[in-house]
Scaffold this active site. Sequence first.
Site, PDB file in Angstrom:
ATOM      1  N   MET A  53      44.148  37.935  44.571  1.00  0.00           N
ATOM      2  CA  MET A  53      45.310  38.930  45.339  1.00  0.00           C
ATOM      3  C   MET A  53      46.498  38.198  45.307  1.00  0.00           C
ATOM      4  O   MET A  53      47.191  38.293  46.243  1.00  0.00           O
ATOM      5  CB  MET A  53      44.688  39.773  46.438  1.00  0.00           C
ATOM      6  CG  MET A  53      43.750  40.552  45.978  1.00  0.00           C
ATOM      7  SD  MET A  53      43.946  41.788  44.550  1.00  0.00           S
ATOM      8  CE  MET A  53      45.093  42.967  45.396  1.00  0.00           C
ATOM      9  N   ILE A  89      49.855  36.030  43.282  1.00  0.00           N
ATOM     10  CA  ILE A  89      50.608  35.583  42.029  1.00  0.00           C
ATOM     11  C   ILE A  89      50.736  34.034  41.875  1.00  0.00           C
ATOM     12  O   ILE A  89      51.258  33.480  42.836  1.00  0.00           O
ATOM     13  CB  ILE A  89      51.871  36.156  41.872  1.00  0.00           C
ATOM     14  CG1 ILE A  89      51.737  37.872  41.910  1.00  0.00           C
ATOM     15  CG2 ILE A  89      52.615  35.766  40.535  1.00  0.00           C
ATOM     16  CD1 ILE A  89      53.024  38.428  41.621  1.00  0.00           C
ATOM     17  N   LEU A  90      50.090  33.385  40.811  1.00  0.00           N
ATOM     18  CA  LEU A  90      50.139  32.034  40.903  1.00  0.00           C
ATOM     19  C   LEU A  90      51.328  31.620  39.996  1.00  0.00           C
ATOM     20  O   LEU A  90      51.575  32.328  39.034  1.00  0.00           O
ATOM     21  CB  LEU A  90      48.847  31.319  40.281  1.00  0.00           C
ATOM     22  CG  LEU A  90      47.779  31.589  41.032  1.00  0.00           C
ATOM     23  CD1 LEU A  90      46.350  31.425  40.371  1.00  0.00           C
ATOM     24  CD2 LEU A  90      47.875  30.651  42.387  1.00  0.00           C
ATOM     25  N   ASN A  97      40.407  35.453  35.463  1.00  0.00           N
ATOM     26  CA  ASN A  97      40.671  36.477  36.581  1.00  0.00           C
ATOM     27  C   ASN A  97      39.880  37.674  36.356  1.00  0.00           C
ATOM     28  O   ASN A  97      39.588  38.202  35.466  1.00  0.00           O
ATOM     29  CB  ASN A  97      42.184  36.687  36.260  1.00  0.00           C
ATOM     30  CG  ASN A  97      42.781  37.410  37.414  1.00  0.00           C
ATOM     31  OD1 ASN A  97      42.349  37.210  38.569  1.00  0.00           O
ATOM     32  ND2 ASN A  97      43.902  37.837  37.467  1.00  0.00           N
ATOM     33  N   HIS A 157      38.799  41.271  38.025  1.00  0.00           N
ATOM     34  CA  HIS A 157      39.376  42.816  38.739  1.00  0.00           C
ATOM     35  C   HIS A 157      38.405  43.542  38.899  1.00  0.00           C
ATOM     36  O   HIS A 157      37.914  44.031  37.716  1.00  0.00           O
ATOM     37  CB  HIS A 157      40.613  43.024  38.075  1.00  0.00           C
ATOM     38  CG  HIS A 157      41.811  42.263  37.840  1.00  0.00           C
ATOM     39  ND1 HIS A 157      42.480  42.244  39.010  1.00  0.00           N
ATOM     40  CD2 HIS A 157      42.459  41.444  37.188  1.00  0.00           C
ATOM     41  CE1 HIS A 157      43.610  41.408  38.959  1.00  0.00           C
ATOM     42  NE2 HIS A 157      43.607  41.052  37.895  1.00  0.00           N
TER      43      HIS A 157
END
Length: 85
Positions: A32, A34-35, A49, A51
């Site tokens: 959760m 943003i990289l 990733n 979800h």
Amino acid sequence: RRNFTTRQAHDAAIQCAITSSSADYIFLAGYMAILGAQFTTAFAGKLINIHPSLLPEFTGLNTHQRAIEAHKNRHTHVILYYQIL
């Protein structure tokens, strides 16, 4: 995250820890955040990733809780994104 003054500093600390561990893959499960581009580029081909998902009916956060409360779904779903940059 709150221990760092910038997102870049946070990303750099995580990047250092992952690099020192020689990880083959990095799984972002419920992360959760943003990289930044520098982080994602450093680990291109290693990021997965995850979800939880009940699309299209339940989008956004707390999807499974909302589905349970609505008595709509007895199954869970997940979407995996494999970053290949």
